[in-house]
Scaffold this active site. Structure first.
Site, mmCIF file in Angstrom:
data_model
loop_
_atom_site.group_PDB
_atom_site.id
_atom_site.type_symbol
_atom_site.label_atom_id
_atom_site.label_comp_id
_atom_site.label_asym_id
_atom_site.label_seq_id
_atom_site.Cartn_x
_atom_site.Cartn_y
_atom_site.Cartn_z
ATOM 1 N N GLU A 56 -18.860 -6.061 11.391
ATOM 2 C CA GLU A 56 -19.791 -5.324 12.240
ATOM 3 C C GLU A 56 -20.782 -6.241 12.947
ATOM 4 O O GLU A 56 -21.128 -6.025 14.111
ATOM 5 C CB GLU A 56 -20.556 -4.284 11.404
ATOM 6 C CG GLU A 56 -19.703 -3.138 10.896
ATOM 7 C CD GLU A 56 -19.003 -3.444 9.589
ATOM 8 O OE1 GLU A 56 -18.248 -2.583 9.098
ATOM 9 O OE2 GLU A 56 -19.212 -4.561 9.038
ATOM 10 N N ARG A 85 -25.019 -2.423 8.680
ATOM 11 C CA ARG A 85 -24.613 -3.780 8.318
ATOM 12 C C ARG A 85 -24.872 -4.788 9.437
ATOM 13 O O ARG A 85 -24.741 -5.991 9.219
ATOM 14 C CB ARG A 85 -23.125 -3.776 7.949
ATOM 15 C CG ARG A 85 -22.813 -2.943 6.715
ATOM 16 C CD ARG A 85 -21.335 -2.580 6.621
ATOM 17 N NE ARG A 85 -20.462 -3.707 6.493
ATOM 18 C CZ ARG A 85 -20.008 -4.205 5.334
ATOM 19 N NH1 ARG A 85 -20.371 -3.643 4.203
ATOM 20 N NH2 ARG A 85 -19.189 -5.223 5.317
ATOM 21 N N LYS A 105 0.847 -1.188 0.000
ATOM 22 C CA LYS A 105 0.000 0.000 0.000
ATOM 23 C C LYS A 105 0.888 1.245 0.000
ATOM 24 O O LYS A 105 1.850 1.331 0.761
ATOM 25 C CB LYS A 105 -0.910 0.002 1.230
ATOM 26 C CG LYS A 105 -1.970 1.094 1.215
ATOM 27 C CD LYS A 105 -2.960 0.914 2.363
ATOM 28 C CE LYS A 105 -4.045 1.972 2.318
ATOM 29 N NZ LYS A 105 -5.044 1.798 3.402
#
Length: 589
Positions: free
Chosen positions: A336, A364, A248
């Site tokens: 979640e 969610r 990244k």
């Protein structure tokens, strides 16, 4: 071709005219282009820099847009957008009336599926692949690009589980860089690390055991390896899985060294990568930091306090708790649903659990909120960050619906503080011992109080506050947007006509104060930073109708549309809840 390759590429058809030997040059130019724009306009940086070679290789090998490419979350899709007819408008990224920061179907035929939340790509691409089979389009390719943080989410596993028993022409590409927004966590991350280190034989491969043709891991920055493997997989039928290793922030030293900070760094010097300083002395704190510091302060006094976050320790400032009490602060990854039920399980054993979830991500875990927490009346403390309008992330990330979807759930307390001190005090009150679960919603960004760290005071649950007394119209606000009301009234010519009441609790409502309001005023105006459909204003309107009050109720809030990207002020203006819009409404009464 001229030296500036990118300038002559408008779409993937142009890209495919290049020779493989030219692709590294294009990758360098594409990185420089993204760095230049994001350094001035802000946005998500590190994720897109990490998949430049993969992005180019996918559009080079596959026949997009006929072949369908799905990006998970979409933080990493800047290079994709630039190569697919949006280079000349990329400078409008995340701006009002500009292009979205995430893939969006209405924006481009190359954006095959709208994203913003994680872990949807495998299910979406599988759905496309099965539809292609039914239509007889057996040669069409379907590619899902998902990160190692997102693939740990339950929905991704559900998609893998289903795909493995189909003949779908599906290619799942795992972009493994060991980080989402914060570093990846969990046993799957450890497993992937061991695979990268050659410690797990392919015979003991999780993905292979799910009936995928697994290959990798390969270097995701090596064009020769990428092109060879993608061309091979293009001609194989059935579910396939390619594991690639990337970095990244690739190509920008500081972004590689501090991947968390450079996920979305703000403005920076494109030559050095140094983030430009923001002058923040003597400014009010961010609400997330008030939460984080207050949680630590409470945890120092109460050893039963636990903190839980689904993959957002930095964004939610749960990181302060993780640093101070590492055994009592848990990052569960992008999960979640698990976070909510984990909190419920801990609550059954007497723990005082602060479960911090962005409002948009709480959606969610709605079933878990109802079934595992509220139905059992477990006193979990939900802290819903980024409630209301969130700015440049746009429609996928607004916390617009929590007031509506929470109010209908039995047992739950719903608190909406208007400033940092109220947030601090409701957190204090909640950990003293409530008989019900509570959700506390607060906005993205800074508050209004520099001197916010005051001694704790217990809050009376369900009590409204009269902020201003007037003669004709009662303005009822809830939460931080009430400060806009206060300012607008101060600047209005006929402010003596208006009372102003702040409702720190949408549930339970202060019924006695509401009755008094209805009996002493001619009109009510409700103001909220949430949807007006089923939100605070609808609750007030229903109360008046059910109790036979003939008083008129005007509801002001987020209208029944999805609000696009832009600044928070621009979004407030669209909704008519900015100071000037409110002042106009008040002056016209």
């Amino acid at each position: 071709m001229p030296e500036n390759l990118l300038q002559n590429i408008h779409n993937p058809t142009d890209l495919r005219k290049l020779s493989p030997e030219q692709l590294p040059t294009l990758a360098k130019e594409l990185r420089e282009f993204i760095i230049d724009i994001v350094s001035r306009k802000e946005g998500h940086l590190g994720a897109s820099l990490g998949v430049i070679e993969l992005t180019i290789a996918l559009h080079y090998v596959f026949n997009t847009p006929d072949d369908l490419l799905v990006w998970d979350v979409g933080h990493q899709a800047y290079g994709h957008k630039i190569l697919t007819e949006r280079r000349d408008v990329f400078h409008t990224n995340r701006q009002l009336h500009g292009i979205s920061g995430f893939p969006k179907r209405s924006e481009s035929i190359y954006d095959t599926f709208g994203v913003g939340h994680s872990s949807t790509s495998i299910s979406a691409a599988l759905g496309m692949a099965l539809a292609s089979n039914l239509k007889g389009e057996t040669e069409k390719q379907h590619i899902a690009v998902i990160g190692d943080a997102s693939i740990a989410s339950g929905m991704a596993f559900e998609g893998l589980n289903h795909a493995g028993v189909t003949d779908a022409n599906l290619l799942v590409i795992l972009n493994d860089n060991a980080i989402g927004i914060d570093p990846s966590v969990g046993a799957l991350k450890d497993y992937l690390t061991s695979v990268k280190e050659g410690k797990n034989p392919k015979a003991n491969n999780i993905i292979k055991s799910l009936n995928f043709d697994y290959s990798g891991p390969i270097d995701g920055h090596d064009f020769d390896a990428l092109l060879k493997e993608l061309n091979r997989l293009k001609h194989k039928k059935g579910p396939k899985f390619l594991h690639i290793i990337t970095t990244k922030g690739k190509g920008m030293q500081l972004a590689e060294e501090d991947q968390v900070k450079y996920h979305a760094p703000g403005k920076f010097n494109k030559e050095t990568g140094e983030i430009l300083p923001k002058y923040e002395e003597n400014l009010p704190p961010k609400f997330q930091d008030v939460f984080g510091h207050t949680l630590v302060e409470l945890a120092q006094q109460n050893e039963k306090i636990i903190g839980i976050t689904p993959a957002m320790p930095t964004g939610s400032s749960m990181k302060f708790m993780m640093d101070a009490f590492p055994d009592r602060a848990i990052d569960v990854g992008i999960a979640e649903q698990h976070a909510v039920t984990l909190a419920a399980g801990m609550a059954t054993q007497g723990m005082i659990v602060f479960c911090n979830i962005y409002s948009t991500f709480m959606q969610r875990a709605y079933d878990q909120l109802i079934h595992d927490v509220a139905l059992q009346n477990l006193p979990v403390i939900f802290c819903l960050d980024r409630a209301g309008l969130v700015g440049e992330d746009g429609a996928t990330h607004h916390g617009a619906y929590d007031l509506a979807y929470l109010n209908c759930i039995p047992n739950i307390i719903l608190s909406v503080p208007k400033d940092e001190l109220e947030l601090r005090n409701i957190m204090y009150t909640a950990q003293l011992g409530l008989e019900h679960p509570i959700a506390i919603r607060y906005p993205r960004g800074r508050g209004i109080m520099v001197d916010w760290k005051q001694p704790f005071e217990k809050v009376e649950i369900g009590k409204a506050k009269e902020l201003r007394k007037g003669t004709e119209t009662a303005i009822l606000s809830t939460g931080f947007i009430g400060n806009n009301v206060t300012t607008a009234l101060k600047e209005s010519d006929n402010s003596e006509l208006f009372s102003h009441y702040h409702f720190p609790f949408v549930k339970p409502l202060d019924i006695e104060t509401l009755k008094t309001i209805c009996e002493t005023h001619k009109h009510i105006i409700t103001v909220e930073e949430g949807t007006v459909i089923g939100g605070f204003g609808s609750i007030i309107s229903s109360f008046c109708a059910e109790n036979n009050y003939s008083i008129s109720v005007k509801k002001i809030g987020i209208p029944d549309i999805f609000i696009e990207q832009g600044t928070v002020l621009e979004q407030q203006q669209i909704c008519g809840i900015d100071v000037n819009s409110l002042k106009t409404i008040f002056s016209s009464r």
